[in-house]
Scaffold this active site. Structure first.
Site, PDB file in Angstrom:
ATOM      1  N   ASN A   1       0.823  -1.269  -0.129  1.00  0.00           N
ATOM      2  CA  ASN A   1       0.199  -0.017   0.038  1.00  0.00           C
ATOM      3  C   ASN A   1       0.854   1.413   0.057  1.00  0.00           C
ATOM      4  O   ASN A   1       0.436   2.485  -0.118  1.00  0.00           O
ATOM      5  CB  ASN A   1      -0.801   0.037   0.994  1.00  0.00           C
ATOM      6  CG  ASN A   1      -0.359  -0.046   2.547  1.00  0.00           C
ATOM      7  OD1 ASN A   1       0.975  -0.363   2.737  1.00  0.00           O
ATOM      8  ND2 ASN A   1      -1.085   0.115   3.681  1.00  0.00           N
ATOM      9  N   ARG A   2       2.120   1.194   0.137  1.00  0.00           N
ATOM     10  CA  ARG A   2       2.863   2.230   0.008  1.00  0.00           C
ATOM     11  C   ARG A   2       4.338   1.923  -0.309  1.00  0.00           C
ATOM     12  O   ARG A   2       4.830   0.804  -0.334  1.00  0.00           O
ATOM     13  CB  ARG A   2       2.976   3.309   1.223  1.00  0.00           C
ATOM     14  CG  ARG A   2       3.113   2.493   2.537  1.00  0.00           C
ATOM     15  CD  ARG A   2       2.619   3.508   3.610  1.00  0.00           C
ATOM     16  NE  ARG A   2       2.631   2.817   4.896  1.00  0.00           N
ATOM     17  CZ  ARG A   2       3.823   2.631   5.931  1.00  0.00           C
ATOM     18  NH1 ARG A   2       4.791   3.096   5.397  1.00  0.00           N
ATOM     19  NH2 ARG A   2       3.280   1.831   7.010  1.00  0.00           N
TER      20      ARG A   2
ATOM     21  N   TYR B   1      17.221  -5.577  12.204  1.00  0.00           N
ATOM     22  CA  TYR B   1      16.885  -5.517  10.803  1.00  0.00           C
ATOM     23  C   TYR B   1      17.840  -6.192   9.841  1.00  0.00           C
ATOM     24  O   TYR B   1      17.396  -6.981   8.913  1.00  0.00           O
ATOM     25  CB  TYR B   1      16.790  -4.018  10.412  1.00  0.00           C
ATOM     26  CG  TYR B   1      16.363  -3.753   9.020  1.00  0.00           C
ATOM     27  CD1 TYR B   1      14.957  -3.758   8.570  1.00  0.00           C
ATOM     28  CD2 TYR B   1      17.350  -3.098   8.075  1.00  0.00           C
ATOM     29  CE1 TYR B   1      14.580  -3.499   7.417  1.00  0.00           C
ATOM     30  CE2 TYR B   1      16.808  -3.056   6.771  1.00  0.00           C
ATOM     31  CZ  TYR B   1      15.552  -3.097   6.522  1.00  0.00           C
ATOM     32  OH  TYR B   1      15.166  -2.798   5.203  1.00  0.00           O
TER      33      TYR B   1
ATOM     34  N   LYS C   1      17.123  -9.448   7.302  1.00  0.00           N
ATOM     35  CA  LYS C   1      17.174  -9.529   5.952  1.00  0.00           C
ATOM     36  C   LYS C   1      18.232 -10.383   5.399  1.00  0.00           C
ATOM     37  O   LYS C   1      18.135 -11.296   4.238  1.00  0.00           O
ATOM     38  CB  LYS C   1      17.560  -8.200   5.532  1.00  0.00           C
ATOM     39  CG  LYS C   1      16.333  -7.137   5.744  1.00  0.00           C
ATOM     40  CD  LYS C   1      15.380  -7.394   4.933  1.00  0.00           C
ATOM     41  CE  LYS C   1      14.275  -6.203   5.128  1.00  0.00           C
ATOM     42  NZ  LYS C   1      13.006  -6.510   4.203  1.00  0.00           N
TER      43      LYS C   1
ATOM     44  N   VAL D   1       1.112  -9.596   8.575  1.00  0.00           N
ATOM     45  CA  VAL D   1       2.002 -10.963   8.022  1.00  0.00           C
ATOM     46  C   VAL D   1       2.592 -11.371   9.172  1.00  0.00           C
ATOM     47  O   VAL D   1       2.931 -12.822   8.901  1.00  0.00           O
ATOM     48  CB  VAL D   1       2.975 -10.459   7.034  1.00  0.00           C
ATOM     49  CG1 VAL D   1       2.318 -10.084   5.915  1.00  0.00           C
ATOM     50  CG2 VAL D   1       4.233  -9.510   7.414  1.00  0.00           C
TER      51      VAL D   1
ATOM     52  N   GLY E   1       7.995  -4.789   5.651  1.00  0.00           N
ATOM     53  CA  GLY E   1       9.151  -4.857   6.510  1.00  0.00           C
ATOM     54  C   GLY E   1       9.036  -3.606   7.342  1.00  0.00           C
ATOM     55  O   GLY E   1       8.413  -2.428   7.131  1.00  0.00           O
TER      56      GLY E   1
HETATM   57  P1  NDP Z   1       7.540   1.532   3.939  1.00  0.00           P
HETATM   58  O1  NDP Z   1       7.558   1.677   5.385  1.00  0.00           O
HETATM   59  O2  NDP Z   1       7.381   2.650   2.922  1.00  0.00           O
HETATM   60  O3  NDP Z   1       6.308   0.463   3.844  1.00  0.00           O
HETATM   61  C1  NDP Z   1       6.384  -0.632   4.649  1.00  0.00           C
HETATM   62  C2  NDP Z   1       5.252  -1.751   4.201  1.00  0.00           C
HETATM   63  O4  NDP Z   1       5.046  -2.703   4.751  1.00  0.00           O
HETATM   64  C3  NDP Z   1       3.815  -0.936   4.130  1.00  0.00           C
HETATM   65  O5  NDP Z   1       3.135  -1.121   3.129  1.00  0.00           O
HETATM   66  C4  NDP Z   1       3.278  -1.498   5.555  1.00  0.00           C
HETATM   67  O6  NDP Z   1       1.920  -1.150   5.412  1.00  0.00           O
HETATM   68  C5  NDP Z   1       3.622  -2.840   5.376  1.00  0.00           C
HETATM   69  N1  NDP Z   1       3.837  -3.585   6.591  1.00  0.00           N
HETATM   70  C6  NDP Z   1       4.408  -3.045   7.603  1.00  0.00           C
HETATM   71  N2  NDP Z   1       4.211  -4.073   8.614  1.00  0.00           N
HETATM   72  C7  NDP Z   1       3.289  -5.147   8.246  1.00  0.00           C
HETATM   73  C8  NDP Z   1       2.761  -6.173   8.768  1.00  0.00           C
HETATM   74  N3  NDP Z   1       3.025  -6.516  10.226  1.00  0.00           N
HETATM   75  N4  NDP Z   1       1.828  -6.832   8.085  1.00  0.00           N
HETATM   76  C9  NDP Z   1       1.581  -6.414   6.773  1.00  0.00           C
HETATM   77  N5  NDP Z   1       2.309  -5.510   6.312  1.00  0.00           N
HETATM   78  C10 NDP Z   1       2.998  -4.591   6.976  1.00  0.00           C
HETATM   79  O7  NDP Z   1       8.792   0.706   3.509  1.00  0.00           O
HETATM   80  P2  NDP Z   1       9.583   0.576   2.089  1.00  0.00           P
HETATM   81  O8  NDP Z   1       8.813   0.514   1.061  1.00  0.00           O
HETATM   82  O9  NDP Z   1      10.745   1.585   2.183  1.00  0.00           O
HETATM   83  O10 NDP Z   1      10.239  -0.717   2.217  1.00  0.00           O
HETATM   84  C11 NDP Z   1       9.660  -2.130   1.729  1.00  0.00           C
HETATM   85  C12 NDP Z   1      10.485  -3.218   1.997  1.00  0.00           C
HETATM   86  O11 NDP Z   1      11.780  -2.782   1.404  1.00  0.00           O
HETATM   87  C13 NDP Z   1      10.949  -3.506   3.282  1.00  0.00           C
HETATM   88  O12 NDP Z   1      10.896  -4.906   3.481  1.00  0.00           O
HETATM   89  C14 NDP Z   1      12.053  -2.594   3.586  1.00  0.00           C
HETATM   90  O13 NDP Z   1      12.762  -3.450   4.830  1.00  0.00           O
HETATM   91  C15 NDP Z   1      12.801  -2.987   2.183  1.00  0.00           C
HETATM   92  N6  NDP Z   1      13.794  -2.017   2.256  1.00  0.00           N
HETATM   93  C16 NDP Z   1      13.743  -0.670   2.131  1.00  0.00           C
HETATM   94  C17 NDP Z   1      14.728   0.103   1.621  1.00  0.00           C
HETATM   95  C18 NDP Z   1      14.407   1.630   1.522  1.00  0.00           C
HETATM   96  O14 NDP Z   1      15.645   2.411   1.343  1.00  0.00           O
HETATM   97  N7  NDP Z   1      13.342   2.113   1.694  1.00  0.00           N
HETATM   98  C19 NDP Z   1      16.203  -0.353   1.608  1.00  0.00           C
HETATM   99  C20 NDP Z   1      16.214  -1.851   1.666  1.00  0.00           C
HETATM  100  C21 NDP Z   1      15.363  -2.566   1.715  1.00  0.00           C
HETATM  101  P3  NDP Z   1       0.970  -1.068   6.713  1.00  0.00           P
HETATM  102  O15 NDP Z   1       1.609  -0.014   7.659  1.00  0.00           O
HETATM  103  O16 NDP Z   1      -0.224  -0.565   6.615  1.00  0.00           O
HETATM  104  O17 NDP Z   1       0.910  -2.496   7.347  1.00  0.00           O
END
Ligand code: NDP
Length: 240
Positions: free
Chosen positions: A17-18, A146, A150, A55, A83
Site C-alpha cells: 500500500n505504500r 533488521y 534481511k 503478516v 518490512g
Molecule cells: P515503507 O515503510 O514505506 O512500507 C512498509 C510496508 O510494509 C507498508 O506497506 C506497510 O503497510 C507494510 N507492513 C509493515 N508491517 C506490516 C505487517 N506487520 N503486516 C503487513 N504489512 C506490513 O517501507 P519501504 O517501502 O521503504 O520498504 C519496503 C521493503 O523494502 C521493506 O521490507 C524494507 O525493509 C525494504 N527495504 C527498503 C529500503 C529503503 O531504502 N526504503 C532499503 C532496503 C530494503 P501497513 O503499515 O499498512 O501495514
C-alpha cells in the site's frame, strides 16, 4: 512459448500500500497481471485488490490468501515485501525491538512463502521474491535486528530453491540500497549525506527501480535465476 512471453499471473504483494511495495503493485497492474496487495492498512491502488493482514499472524495470512485467491486464482507470483525497522544500538535494543522486526520481516515472509508454496508446487510454477536489503549482507550499525532479518531471507530463498527448484518454483531476493520512501524519510540530513558519499551512482534510488527488478524476476525470462540476491543499490553494496 518463448521465454520472453510472460502469461498474465495471479500476483500477491505484501506491504503493497505504500513505498516500494506500492510501486511493485503498480508495475504488475500496468503489465496486466491480477494483483492483490496485503498490508495492515488494507488499501491498494486502482486496478489492484487490497486486503488487511498482519503478516506476522499466520491465521490472518491464510484468510487474506483465501480472499485474494477467490478473486484471482492461486498465487503464482509472491512478493514478500512487508518490512519494518526499529533501529538502535545493540546495548539499547530491547527484546521487543528485536522480536517485532524479526516477526514481520522474517516470520512474516515465512508465513506467506509457506502459504503460497502448496499451490505453486501443484501448479508446477511459482515465483517467490523477497525484499531483502543491502544491509543484510553488508551490515549496518544500529540495525542488528533488521540486518539479521534481511540476511536470513537469503538463506530462506536458497533453501526454497533447493526444495522447490525441480517444481518450477524460483526463489530470489531483491536487495535494495537506499530508496526514497517513508522508511528512509525519517533519517536525518547527516545520515543521508553519509549514505550519498558511499553510493557510487551518486543518488538515492527510486521505488520503480526496485519494481523493475522484481518484475524481471517474476517474468519467464528469469526462469533460470533462483537463489540469487539481486542488488538494486547504485553500487553501495558492490554486489552483496
Ligand atoms: P515503507 O515503510 O514505506 O512500507 C512498509 C510496508 O510494509 C507498508 O506497506 C506497510 O503497510 C507494510 N507492513 C509493515 N508491517 C506490516 C505487517 N506487520 N503486516 C503487513 N504489512 C506490513 O517501507 P519501504 O517501502 O521503504 O520498504 C519496503 C521493503 O523494502 C521493506 O521490507 C524494507 O525493509 C525494504 N527495504 C527498503 C529500503 C529503503 O531504502 N526504503 C532499503 C532496503 C530494503 P501497513 O503499515 O499498512 O501495514
Amino acid at each position: 512459448m518463448t521465454v520472453s512471453e510472460t502469461p498474465l499471473r495471479s500476483v500477491l504483494v505484501t506491504g503493497g500500500n505504500r513505498g516500494i511495495g506500492l510501486a511493485i503493485v503498480e508495475r504488475f497492474v500496468a503489465d496486466g497481471h491480477r494483483v492483490a496487495a496485503l498490508s495492515r492498512g488494507g488499501d491498494a491502488p486502482s486496478g489492484a485488490l487490497g486486503f488487511a493482514c498482519d503478516v506476522s499472524d499466520a491465521a490472518q495470512v491464510d484468510a487474506a490468501f483465501k480472499a485474494a485467491e477467490a478473486e484471482h486464482g492461486p498465487v503464482e507470483v509472491l512478493v514478500a515485501n512487508a518490512g519494518i525497522t526499529k533501529d538502535t544500538l545493540i546495548l539499547r535494543m530491547s527484546e521487543a525491538d528485536w522480536a517485532s522486526v524479526l516477526d514481520v520481516n522474517l516470520t512474516g515472509s515465512f508465513h506467506v512463502a509457506k502459504r503460497a508454496a502448496r499451490s505453486m508446487i501443484r501448479g508446477r510454477f511459482g515465483r517467490i521474491i523477497f525484499t531483502g536489503s543491502v544491509v543484510g549482507l553488508y551490515g549496518s550499525a544500529g540495525q542488528v535486528n533488521y540486518s539479521a532479518s534481511k540476511a536470513a531471507l537469503v538463506g530462506m530463498a536458497r533453501s526454497l530453491t533447493r526444495e522447490l527448484g525441480g517444481r518450477g518454483v524460483t526463489a530470489n531476493v531483491v536487495a535494495p540500497g537506499f530508496i526514497e520512501t517513508d522508511m528512509t524519510a525519517g533519517l536525518g540530513e547527516d545520515m543521508i549525506a553519509k549514505y550519498l558519499a558511499s553510493i557510487p551512482v551518486g543518488r538515492l534510488g527510486q521505488v520503480d527501480e526496485v519494481a523493475a527488478a522484481v518484475a524481471y524476476l517474476a517474468s519467464n525470462e528469469a526462469s533460470y535465476i533462483s537463489g540469487a540476491v539481486i542488488p538494486v543499490d547504485g553500487g553501495l553494496g558492490m554486489g552483496h
